[in-house]
Write a protein that holds these residues in place. Sequence first.
Motif, mmCIF file in Angstrom:
data_model
loop_
_atom_site.group_PDB
_atom_site.id
_atom_site.type_symbol
_atom_site.label_atom_id
_atom_site.label_comp_id
_atom_site.label_asym_id
_atom_site.label_seq_id
_atom_site.Cartn_x
_atom_site.Cartn_y
_atom_site.Cartn_z
ATOM 1 N N ILE A 54 0.821 -1.216 0.000
ATOM 2 C CA ILE A 54 0.000 0.000 0.000
ATOM 3 C C ILE A 54 0.856 1.266 0.000
ATOM 4 C CG2 ILE A 54 -2.040 -1.078 1.011
ATOM 5 C CD1 ILE A 54 -1.230 0.222 3.701
ATOM 6 N N THR A 59 0.193 2.395 -5.277
ATOM 7 C CA THR A 59 -1.248 2.620 -5.258
ATOM 8 C C THR A 59 -1.614 3.960 -5.889
ATOM 9 O OG1 THR A 59 -1.210 3.696 -3.092
ATOM 10 C CG2 THR A 59 -1.517 1.296 -3.121
ATOM 11 N N SER A 60 -2.888 4.081 -6.177
ATOM 12 C CA SER A 60 -3.454 5.340 -6.645
ATOM 13 C C SER A 60 -4.737 5.567 -5.862
ATOM 14 C CB SER A 60 -3.756 5.235 -8.141
ATOM 15 O OG SER A 60 -4.473 6.358 -8.581
ATOM 16 N N LEU A 62 -5.276 6.181 -2.678
ATOM 17 C CA LEU A 62 -5.321 5.437 -1.414
ATOM 18 C C LEU A 62 -6.119 6.204 -0.368
ATOM 19 C CD1 LEU A 62 -4.356 3.056 0.395
ATOM 20 C CD2 LEU A 62 -2.382 4.477 0.970
ATOM 21 N N PHE A 71 -8.176 1.634 -2.660
ATOM 22 C CA PHE A 71 -7.179 2.172 -3.573
ATOM 23 C C PHE A 71 -7.276 1.459 -4.911
ATOM 24 C CE2 PHE A 71 -5.161 -1.199 -1.145
ATOM 25 C CZ PHE A 71 -4.456 -1.940 -2.088
ATOM 26 N N LYS A 72 -6.527 1.968 -5.882
ATOM 27 C CA LYS A 72 -6.387 1.338 -7.189
ATOM 28 C C LYS A 72 -4.942 0.885 -7.299
ATOM 29 C CE LYS A 72 -9.826 4.377 -9.159
ATOM 30 N NZ LYS A 72 -10.011 5.630 -9.850
ATOM 31 N N ALA A 73 -4.737 -0.288 -7.897
ATOM 32 C CA ALA A 73 -3.382 -0.812 -8.078
ATOM 33 C C ALA A 73 -3.344 -1.664 -9.339
ATOM 34 C CB ALA A 73 -2.974 -1.644 -6.867
#
Length: 180
Positions: A54, A59-60, A62, A71-73
């Motif tokens: 994380i 991540t994006s 978060l 989050f986006k990953a």
Amino acid sequence: MNALDSTSTRPYLIRALYEWCTDNGFTPYVAVAVDETVQVPREYVKNNEIVLNISFDATSSLQLGNEFIEFKARFAGSAREIMVPIGRVIAIYARENGQGMAFPVGSSPAASPAASDAAPATAPAALSDAPSAAATHDAPDSKIMQLVPDTPSPAGGQDPDSPEPPKSPPRTRPSLKRVK
């Protein structure tokens, strides 16, 4: 307001350890107990657990909230939306030294709207090892556990009269130690 009516300390401890990891240049990882309420790539789940990086770089968007970590990953080049209920977090720790904190896994809450979108946990193998948690319930008298390195401390702890040097373990995976 008594202690039973107050909010959980788990999201605050997770945020504090995340901040400690980033302030010290460590990579924060969370170990998650996967069930139907957790939205993660099922192909990376092993033994109903997954370890997620994380860090800011991994991540994006978060958000470490009181109810969810969102989050986006990217997994194998594909962008995925991740949503983990705070109660499903087993541990948060630094990848580099294993320092962090483990938590007992709470009982699964009633199905929520987000839980109905998740697929069942039936994925085969994961790419990362997850520390296992000994506790499986979230009782008021349950203890918090701390991750400690599996290797002996450099300060000593070895018998000076031993004929052979001690053999180092094949890997330095953190282990859990109860803190009372």
